[in-house]
Motif scaffolding. Structure first.
Motif, PDB file in Angstrom:
ATOM      1  N   ARG A   1       1.031  -1.092  -0.057  1.00 54.32           N
ATOM      2  CA  ARG A   1      -0.078  -0.021  -0.144  1.00 54.32           C
ATOM      3  C   ARG A   1       0.881   1.268  -0.107  1.00 54.32           C
ATOM      4  NH1 ARG A   1      -3.996   0.070   4.327  1.00 54.32           N
ATOM      5  NH2 ARG A   1      -5.053   1.483   3.192  1.00 54.32           N
ATOM      6  N   ALA A   2       2.132   1.348   1.014  1.00 56.24           N
ATOM      7  CA  ALA A   2       2.723   2.604   0.897  1.00 56.24           C
ATOM      8  C   ALA A   2       3.498   2.625  -0.596  1.00 56.24           C
ATOM      9  CB  ALA A   2       4.073   2.097   1.615  1.00 56.24           C
TER      10      ALA A   2
ATOM     11  N   VAL B   1       2.059   4.862  -3.313  1.00 59.21           N
ATOM     12  CA  VAL B   1       2.224   6.368  -3.580  1.00 59.21           C
ATOM     13  C   VAL B   1       2.895   6.646  -5.122  1.00 59.21           C
ATOM     14  CG1 VAL B   1       3.894   8.060  -2.686  1.00 59.21           C
ATOM     15  CG2 VAL B   1       2.515   6.763  -1.084  1.00 59.21           C
ATOM     16  N   GLY B   2       3.423   5.747  -5.439  1.00 58.39           N
ATOM     17  CA  GLY B   2       4.243   5.900  -6.660  1.00 58.39           C
ATOM     18  C   GLY B   2       3.147   5.998  -7.939  1.00 58.39           C
TER      19      GLY B   2
ATOM     20  N   LEU C   1       0.256   7.699  -7.457  1.00 61.63           N
ATOM     21  CA  LEU C   1      -0.563   8.896  -7.389  1.00 61.63           C
ATOM     22  C   LEU C   1      -0.483  10.041  -8.508  1.00 61.63           C
ATOM     23  CD1 LEU C   1      -0.580   9.091  -3.335  1.00 61.63           C
ATOM     24  CD2 LEU C   1      -2.340   8.202  -4.708  1.00 61.63           C
TER      25      LEU C   1
ATOM     26  N   LEU D   1       0.144   9.765 -11.315  1.00 59.69           N
ATOM     27  CA  LEU D   1      -0.190   9.357 -12.625  1.00 59.69           C
ATOM     28  C   LEU D   1      -1.933   9.139 -12.635  1.00 59.69           C
ATOM     29  CD1 LEU D   1       2.149   6.720 -13.384  1.00 59.69           C
ATOM     30  CD2 LEU D   1       1.988   8.699 -14.677  1.00 59.69           C
TER      31      LEU D   1
ATOM     32  N   LYS E   1      -5.598   9.389 -12.950  1.00 61.56           N
ATOM     33  CA  LYS E   1      -6.595  10.122 -13.784  1.00 61.56           C
ATOM     34  C   LYS E   1      -7.808  10.556 -12.748  1.00 61.56           C
ATOM     35  CE  LYS E   1      -5.780   8.558 -18.291  1.00 61.56           C
ATOM     36  NZ  LYS E   1      -6.287   7.897 -19.358  1.00 61.56           N
TER      37      LYS E   1
ATOM     38  N   THR F   1      -9.477  10.692  -8.637  1.00 61.60           N
ATOM     39  CA  THR F   1      -9.397  10.769  -7.318  1.00 61.60           C
ATOM     40  C   THR F   1      -9.389   9.470  -6.926  1.00 61.60           C
ATOM     41  OG1 THR F   1     -11.704  11.110  -6.958  1.00 61.60           O
ATOM     42  CG2 THR F   1     -10.221  13.175  -6.875  1.00 61.60           C
ATOM     43  N   MET F   2      -8.677   9.126  -5.777  1.00 67.40           N
ATOM     44  CA  MET F   2      -8.407   7.994  -5.045  1.00 67.40           C
ATOM     45  C   MET F   2      -9.609   7.577  -4.274  1.00 67.40           C
ATOM     46  SD  MET F   2      -5.675   6.389  -5.988  1.00 67.40           S
ATOM     47  CE  MET F   2      -4.968   6.738  -7.529  1.00 67.40           C
TER      48      MET F   2
ATOM     49  N   PRO G   1      -9.675   5.570   1.986  1.00 67.48           N
ATOM     50  CA  PRO G   1      -9.107   4.260   2.771  1.00 67.48           C
ATOM     51  C   PRO G   1     -10.198   3.695   3.526  1.00 67.48           C
ATOM     52  CG  PRO G   1      -8.221   6.151   3.606  1.00 67.48           C
ATOM     53  CD  PRO G   1      -8.989   6.770   2.584  1.00 67.48           C
TER      54      PRO G   1
ATOM     55  N   LEU H   1       7.832   7.082   2.708  1.00 70.98           N
ATOM     56  CA  LEU H   1       6.316   6.677   2.038  1.00 70.98           C
ATOM     57  C   LEU H   1       5.184   7.295   2.873  1.00 70.98           C
ATOM     58  CD1 LEU H   1       7.051   3.752  -0.372  1.00 70.98           C
ATOM     59  CD2 LEU H   1       6.374   6.300  -1.021  1.00 70.98           C
ATOM     60  N   LEU H   2       5.324   6.507   4.155  1.00 70.84           N
ATOM     61  CA  LEU H   2       4.379   6.790   5.170  1.00 70.84           C
ATOM     62  C   LEU H   2       4.329   7.802   5.994  1.00 70.84           C
ATOM     63  CD1 LEU H   2       3.977   2.753   6.047  1.00 70.84           C
ATOM     64  CD2 LEU H   2       2.771   4.092   4.308  1.00 70.84           C
TER      65      LEU H   2
ATOM     66  N   TRP I   1      10.720  11.122  -3.468  1.00 69.09           N
ATOM     67  CA  TRP I   1      10.853   9.595  -3.646  1.00 69.09           C
ATOM     68  C   TRP I   1      10.054   9.172  -5.164  1.00 69.09           C
ATOM     69  CZ3 TRP I   1       8.073   5.240  -4.183  1.00 69.09           C
ATOM     70  CH2 TRP I   1       8.774   3.943  -3.664  1.00 69.09           C
ATOM     71  N   THR I   2       9.209   9.755  -5.304  1.00 67.06           N
ATOM     72  CA  THR I   2       8.282   9.334  -6.399  1.00 67.06           C
ATOM     73  C   THR I   2       9.189   9.638  -7.728  1.00 67.06           C
ATOM     74  OG1 THR I   2       6.286   9.809  -5.171  1.00 67.06           O
ATOM     75  CG2 THR I   2       5.962   9.236  -7.534  1.00 67.06           C
TER      76      THR I   2
ATOM     77  N   LEU J   1      11.771   7.330  -8.271  1.00 68.84           N
ATOM     78  CA  LEU J   1      11.060   6.034  -8.739  1.00 68.84           C
ATOM     79  C   LEU J   1      10.900   5.948 -10.244  1.00 68.84           C
ATOM     80  CD1 LEU J   1       9.591   3.285  -8.251  1.00 68.84           C
ATOM     81  CD2 LEU J   1       7.313   4.771  -8.198  1.00 68.84           C
ATOM     82  N   TYR J   2      10.269   7.253 -10.866  1.00 64.29           N
ATOM     83  CA  TYR J   2      10.061   7.227 -12.340  1.00 64.29           C
ATOM     84  C   TYR J   2      11.633   7.548 -13.028  1.00 64.29           C
ATOM     85  CZ  TYR J   2       5.409   8.091 -10.939  1.00 64.29           C
ATOM     86  OH  TYR J   2       4.007   8.234 -10.482  1.00 64.29           O
TER      87      TYR J   2
ATOM     88  N   HIS K   1      -1.712   8.054 -21.914  1.00 62.96           N
ATOM     89  CA  HIS K   1      -1.458   8.454 -20.248  1.00 62.96           C
ATOM     90  C   HIS K   1      -0.337   9.147 -20.236  1.00 62.96           C
ATOM     91  CE1 HIS K   1      -2.979   6.792 -16.387  1.00 62.96           C
ATOM     92  NE2 HIS K   1      -2.078   8.035 -16.114  1.00 62.96           N
TER      93      HIS K   1
ATOM     94  N   PHE L   1       0.323  13.110 -18.841  1.00 58.72           N
ATOM     95  CA  PHE L   1       1.244  13.316 -17.867  1.00 58.72           C
ATOM     96  C   PHE L   1       2.244  14.415 -18.053  1.00 58.72           C
ATOM     97  CE2 PHE L   1       3.629  12.486 -14.094  1.00 58.72           C
ATOM     98  CZ  PHE L   1       4.807  12.507 -14.273  1.00 58.72           C
TER      99      PHE L   1
ATOM    100  N   THR M   1      -6.091  17.660  -5.930  1.00 57.12           N
ATOM    101  CA  THR M   1      -6.572  16.057  -5.733  1.00 57.12           C
ATOM    102  C   THR M   1      -5.586  15.177  -5.282  1.00 57.12           C
ATOM    103  OG1 THR M   1      -6.482  15.569  -8.085  1.00 57.12           O
ATOM    104  CG2 THR M   1      -8.842  15.856  -7.098  1.00 57.12           C
ATOM    105  N   MET M   2      -4.522  15.441  -6.037  1.00 53.27           N
ATOM    106  CA  MET M   2      -3.107  14.740  -5.697  1.00 53.27           C
ATOM    107  C   MET M   2      -2.799  14.860  -4.504  1.00 53.27           C
ATOM    108  SD  MET M   2       0.449  14.210  -7.481  1.00 53.27           S
ATOM    109  CE  MET M   2      -0.049  15.048  -8.924  1.00 53.27           C
TER     110      MET M   2
ATOM    111  N   ARG N   1      -4.531  15.650  -2.032  1.00 52.45           N
ATOM    112  CA  ARG N   1      -5.252  14.811  -0.994  1.00 52.45           C
ATOM    113  C   ARG N   1      -4.824  13.542  -0.824  1.00 52.45           C
ATOM    114  NH1 ARG N   1      -9.846  18.458  -2.357  1.00 52.45           N
ATOM    115  NH2 ARG N   1     -10.115  16.954  -4.326  1.00 52.45           N
ATOM    116  N   SER N   2      -4.750  12.986  -2.097  1.00 49.84           N
ATOM    117  CA  SER N   2      -4.437  11.487  -2.160  1.00 49.84           C
ATOM    118  C   SER N   2      -3.367  11.198  -1.424  1.00 49.84           C
ATOM    119  CB  SER N   2      -4.378  10.978  -3.584  1.00 49.84           C
ATOM    120  OG  SER N   2      -5.410  11.612  -4.198  1.00 49.84           O
ATOM    121  N   MET N   3      -2.197  11.896  -1.554  1.00 51.16           N
ATOM    122  CA  MET N   3      -0.993  11.887  -0.747  1.00 51.16           C
ATOM    123  C   MET N   3      -0.994  11.608   0.793  1.00 51.16           C
ATOM    124  SD  MET N   3       1.933  11.799  -2.285  1.00 51.16           S
ATOM    125  CE  MET N   3       2.537  12.082  -4.049  1.00 51.16           C
TER     126      MET N   3
ATOM    127  N   LEU O   1      -3.540   9.626   1.799  1.00 48.69           N
ATOM    128  CA  LEU O   1      -4.211   8.324   2.005  1.00 48.69           C
ATOM    129  C   LEU O   1      -3.646   7.338   2.854  1.00 48.69           C
ATOM    130  CD1 LEU O   1      -5.810   7.550  -1.569  1.00 48.69           C
ATOM    131  CD2 LEU O   1      -6.996   7.641   0.866  1.00 48.69           C
ATOM    132  N   PHE O   2      -2.388   7.109   2.504  1.00 51.98           N
ATOM    133  CA  PHE O   2      -1.768   6.065   3.061  1.00 51.98           C
ATOM    134  C   PHE O   2      -0.952   6.147   4.229  1.00 51.98           C
ATOM    135  CE2 PHE O   2      -2.793   3.647  -0.521  1.00 51.98           C
ATOM    136  CZ  PHE O   2      -2.808   4.315  -1.647  1.00 51.98           C
TER     137      PHE O   2
END
Lengths: 604, 242
Positions: A13-14, A17-18, A20, A22, A24, A26-27, A30, B144-145, B155-156, B159-160, B200, B204, B230-231, B233-235, B237-238
């Protein structure tokens, strides 16, 4: 699920984050996690033996009793522990499964007891580790065979006769269980006696007797006392014929009886006599007749009705038939090789007895059996059976296990989606039935769906959707351009790899020998689909035709239930390990791992 | 004939696992890595001692030698995606050919989480030695957490940025996006077209590449992400994952 999957879920799950940046869409939110985060030690009391383990350890396998909320039923409030009234010895192994991820089968335990424990704790036996799997399967097979024999024996045993049984049924029982009545016993012994007499007579008649007066040459007894032997033979054959006819009359299922081994032996034992009666006293034919008399020796197998041991020998041979077959095959191979070598080695020599390769066979066979090369073969065979188990059985098991694991996760997630779509209001009900692990896992998959803006389906729905989309495509030609485009996009998405598909079909037609009928069907379908008029948009013409072809074929292939195909030839193996375009047969994932009955062709 | 070829291929494939096994054994005897002390790790990461304990127990269980190699990593990651990894694909096909009397093919679905797992592995393996120690693992997770937004975005970005040159170009992005789409598997709704990943990637770059020079730098990336509500907010999430 594989070992420790639940442990690594936080990591997976962590890692999401990679995705996010990308995404399209909203997530999704949880899942609300009310359980306390800190790990606690659980106490499990199994018949007095107290085990302690982390809660996380048990949570690793959420579909078992200990990993799910089912264990709450066994919770004892007073002593603050989970109490199970089961075998503590077995529990040790079960708990080790949670700890190490591998389930081991203890060799000293009874297989049935072990199976029962596994069933109680909700653990599927397929998870047994490779190290113990063979042993487990062997023992299980052995046990099942023994049980089958026992039930058979029980059925056939001296149960009291049902009342109002016909004379035919009584006769059959008398034949099958001679101990039931005195007459049957008498008959049993009489036939036994005559079998012995017949066999001995066969043997004795070839012994040379003193020649009759006025002759020098030694005669075999059979010719000297020809009449006596003939009378004896006749008597035996009469008894056997009578017995056979009685059995045939009494048999509940005559066809089945006639096909059974014992009846075949009976027939083979008495036929030579009748053929001899019918046969004229012809020089040419009597040679063949003499050969037939050899079959009289099969009367000795009639003893197997009288002897349990012989029957067991027969079963043993039957059960290891494959290994015996391999033994024979390897022997034959060795014989051929050595015979050929000897023949060519001795070819130039004058006066060589190896006049041909078959002539050298005899030499090779004798040498091999004398020198005990058969023993070498038995060693070979033992190792062969090991290797057989290692390679094929293990792979089969692993395959089954993988399929089961995938089936589990796939079905769980798709079920979750179905439920969610069906009743979006009353998600509360569904929520309760799922473990926290499942919630989080599904949330993860949901995030992936949102990232890519596509949803997971299974192949059934996929093929359905593909078909409906292609149908919708055809009917929507008159609608507006945008919707056409939309439909086209869908159907282009339906079967993307059209070029590879064509190559695949070519490959399929060339290498895979599909039955004649289906090949014809393929051809006709091909013709049918290309005759559909093209789209208005010229640029999409080619695509549309190919797509139709593909979707049509998909339509066709989804309807096929099973086609036996020979194994793939070299072209398959040489393909790079990218998504292989060769149409294969996908086993129905809904069925359990071991049923291979339904297969479905899934073209990729 | 097919059976013979199948047997031959079986043998070649059989050799590989045994080699891996001996490699693993060697690894276990030679490399048995112990992590730094609990206190040090606690200082370096944003986890509490208890959380580190839980993490380590899981880690050690899966990898008693103290390191994760790429194969194990891929295997673990593939468990979470319905159609699983593709690594079993050919082995099973060749073996089942010989098993089945009916000689049917078995075909597992072609979803593949291994590419994304590969990139993920490289992102965690900061020392680039082909294996992840517990420290690397925990540091990655900590970012990440529990990391700041900036740290997560960095970090992301790493990764890319597959080749670690400080820029994300189209090829790298395409690889990543394809890897992500591979995880979806074949059976999706709506079904995947061949160039959906490309679209996609184009979207991007549209968003991220401000100066339209064909590459995305770290700053461009961070700024573009911070602009995306939105992103952001999503960050969050985890964060409660642990």
């Amino acid at each position: 699920m594989a070992a420790g999957v639940a442990t690594w879920l936080p990591f997976a799950r962590a890692a999401a984050v990679g995705w996010l940046p990308l995404a399209k869409k909203t997530m999704p939110k949880p899942p609300v996690d009310n359980t306390s985060r800190s790990d606690e030690i659980l106490y499990v009391n199994v018949s007095g033996v107290r085990f302690q383990t982390w809660k996380n350890t048990l949570d690793r396998y959420p579909d078992t009793l200990l990993g799910s909320s089912e264990k709450e039923f066994f919770y004892n409030e007073d002593t603050q522990e989970y109490f199970f009234d089961r075998d503590p010895e077995m529990f040790r192994h079960i708990l080790n499964f949670y700890r190490t991820g591998k389930l081991h089968y203890p060799r000293h335990e009874c297989i049935q007891a072990f199976d029962e424990e596994l069933a109680f704790y909700g653990i599927v036996p397929e998870i047994i580790g490779d190290c113990c799997m063979e042993e487990y399967r062997d023992r299980k097979k052995e046990n099942q065979e023994r049980l089958a024999e026992d039930t058979e024996a029980n059925e056939a045993s001296d149960a009291p006769l049902p009342p109002h049984s016909t004379s035919r049924e009584r006769l059959w029982r008398a034949f099958e269980n001679p101990h039931t009545s005195t007459m049957a016993l008498v008959f049993y012994y009489v036939t036994g006696f005559f079998i012995a007499v017949s066999v001995i007579a066969n043997v004795v008649e070839t012994v040379p007797c003193r020649p009759p007066k006025g002759s020098v040459k030694d005669l075999p007894c059979g010719e000297k006392y020809q009449l006596a032997f003939f009378c004896m033979d006749t008597a035996c054959v009469l008894i056997f014929t009578f017995e056979y006819l009685m059995r045939l009359f009494a048999a509940p299922s005559r066809c089945k009886f006639m096909r059974s081994v014992m009846s075949v032996i009976d027939v083979v034992a008495i036929m030579p006599y009748y053929i001899g009666l019918v046969m004229p006293e012809n020089e040419d034919v009597s040679g063949a007749f003499v050969t037939l008399r050899v079959f009289r020796v099969f009367r000795i197998f009639k003893f197997s009705r009288h002897s349990q041991g012989l029957r067991i020998l027969g079963y043993t041979l039957k059960s290891c038939a494959s290994e015996l077959g391999f033994l024979l095959f390897s022997l034959t191979m060795a014989i051929i090789i050595f015979a050929t070598v000897m023949f060519y080695a001795e070819k130039g020599t004058k006066g060589s007895t190896f006049t041909s390769i078959p002539a050298s066979f005899w030499y090779t066979i004798v040498t091999m059996t004398t020198l005990g090369l058969v023993k070498l073969d038995s060693v070979l065979q033992k190792h062969w059976s090991q290797v057989y188990h290692q390679n094929f059985i293990r792979l089969k098991v692993r395959l089954a296990r993988i399929r089961m694991a995938k089936k589990g996760t796939t079905n769980a997630f798709l079920q979750y989606k179905e439920d969610r779509d069906r009743d979006s209001d009353s998600t509360a009900l569904c929520v309760k039935n799922r473990s926290a692990f499942e919630h989080q896992h599904h949330h993860l998959l949901h995030c992936l769906e949102k990232t890519t803006n596509h949803e997971f389906t299974d192949e059934m729905n996929y093929s359905e959707l593909c078909m409906t989309e292609s149908v919708g495509f055809r009917t929507s030609r008159s609608t507006s351009l945008s919707s056409q485009q939309g439909a086209q996009n869908n159907s282009t998405g339906c079967c993307p790899r059209r070029a590879r598909r064509r190559a695949a079909m070519r490959l399929a037609n060339s290498t895979v020998s599909v039955s004649r009928g289906s090949v014809q069907e393929l051809d006709t379908l091909h013709i049918k689909t290309t005759s559909i008029p093209p789209q208005t948009r010229s640029s999409l013409n080619a695509q549309a035709d190919d797509l139709k072809l593909n979707c049509g074929e998909q339509d066709f292939t989804a309807a096929i239930i099973s086609i036996p195909t020979p194994p793939a030839n070299t072209p398959d193996e040489s393909l790079p390990p990218s998504p292989a375009p060769i149409p294969g047969i996908l086993r129905n994932t809904r069925a359990t791992a071991y049923t291979h009955d339904t297969v479905k062709i899934s073209s990729l | 004939m097919g059976a013979v070829v199948g047997t031959l291929t079986m043998q070649t494939k059989q050799r590989r696992p045994s080699r891996d096994k001996t490699d693993d054994e060697l690894e276990m005897t030679m490399v048995c890595h112990r992590p730094e002390g609990l206190d040090q790790l606690e200082a370096q990461t944003n986890f509490s001692k208890q959380e580190l304990q839980i993490l380590y127990r899981g880690f050690k269980n899966e990898c008693p030698s103290g390191v994760v190699n790429e194969e194990t990593f891929k295997h673990i990651y593939a468990q979470f995606f319905p159609h699983g990894g593709k690594v079993h694909h050919f082995l099973i096909r060749s073996s089942v050919m010989l098993l089945e009397n009916k000689r049917t093919y078995v075909f597992l679905c072609v979803a593949d989480a291994s590419m994304y797992a590969h990139y993920l592995f490289n992102a965690f393996d900061t020392t680039n030695n082909g294996s992840i120690k517990f420290k690397d693992f925990v540091m990655g997770l900590s970012i990440l957490l529990r990391g700041t937004l900036r740290e997560k975005l960095e970090w992301t970005f790493h990764l890319y940025d597959i080749n670690r040159d400080g820029y994300i170009n189209r090829e790298e992005m395409t690889e990543i996006v394809r890897a992500i789409y591979d995880m979806m598997g074949k059976y999706t709704y709506p079904a995947l077209k061949g160039d959906v990943p490309q679209q996609h990637v184009d979207a991007f770059f549209q968003k991220m590449d401000k100066n339209k020079d064909g590459v995305v730098t770290l700053e461009e990336f961070v700024i573009a992400c911070q602009e995306d509500e939105t992103m952001m907010r999503s960050m969050q999430l985890f964060e409660n994952v642990m």
